[in-house]
Scaffold this active site. Structure first.
Site, PDB file in Angstrom:
ATOM      1  N   GLN A   1      28.758  32.291  57.665  1.00 46.38           N
ATOM      2  CA  GLN A   1      29.147  33.625  57.223  1.00 46.38           C
ATOM      3  C   GLN A   1      30.435  33.550  56.402  1.00 46.38           C
ATOM      4  O   GLN A   1      31.519  33.841  56.886  1.00 46.38           O
ATOM      5  CB  GLN A   1      29.357  34.507  58.461  1.00 46.38           C
ATOM      6  N   PHE A   2      30.318  33.155  55.126  1.00 41.36           N
ATOM      7  CA  PHE A   2      31.510  33.020  54.288  1.00 41.36           C
ATOM      8  C   PHE A   2      32.239  34.346  54.101  1.00 41.36           C
ATOM      9  O   PHE A   2      33.443  34.374  53.852  1.00 41.36           O
ATOM     10  CB  PHE A   2      31.163  32.401  52.931  1.00 41.36           C
ATOM     11  N   THR A   3      31.538  35.466  54.273  1.00 39.49           N
ATOM     12  CA  THR A   3      32.178  36.767  54.046  1.00 39.49           C
ATOM     13  C   THR A   3      33.251  37.092  55.078  1.00 39.49           C
ATOM     14  O   THR A   3      34.022  38.033  54.883  1.00 39.49           O
ATOM     15  CB  THR A   3      31.136  37.910  54.008  1.00 39.49           C
TER      16      THR A   3
END
Length: 151
Positions: free
Chosen positions: A78-80
């Site tokens: 989950q890079f966000t």
């Protein structure tokens, strides 16, 4: 490194209309990696998560670990989680690590959890995923590591 942990009764992840991972009772982990993260950050967080006592015992107290209740993990990259929303109306993702080093650290994190005999499912790194979570409680915690230590 940052992990959003949700205690769940059931969860699944779908990529291109195909379920690629699913669990019953356990944790859903949304895992973000930043530029300065190392395998030590992954290890510290994996070890902490494996031992967290956030399942209820017979008295209704959060006193049991995932290992003690025989739970599973669904781990989703989950890079966000490293989105910066301070300026403008669109998040800036410059704090997220580049895909290749992020994937290596994410994989190490998952391997560390698996090595502790925790059944683990994952999504597909870098893919557009649909995640379904039945949050239990709801219990949602944020864990962070920096320079190999918990924050």
């Amino acid at each position: 490194m940052k992990v959003v942990l949700q205690r769940s009764k059931a969860a699944s992840v779908t990529v291109n209309r195909k379920v690629v991972g699913s669990i019953k009772s356990g944790f859903v982990l949304l895992v973000g990696v930043t530029h300065t993260d190392t395998v030590k950050d992954a290890e510290v967080l994996a070890d902490k998560i494996a031992q967290m006592r956030i399942f209820e015992d017979e008295s209704g107290k959060m006193n049991l670990s995932l290992l003690e209740v025989g739970g599973e993990i669904l781990s989703i990259s989950q890079f966000t989680l490293f989105g910066d929303c301070r300026k403008g109306r669109r998040p800036n993702f410059m704090n997220a690590a580049k895909p290749a080093p992020a994937e290596a650290i994410y994989d190490h994190f998952n391997e560390r959890l698996s090595a502790q005999q925790i059944p683990l499912q994952t999504g597909v790194f870098g893919a557009m995923m649909e995640v379904k979570i039945t949050n239990d409680g709801p219990v949602t915690l944020i864990l962070e590591s920096e320079n190999g230590s918990l924050k």
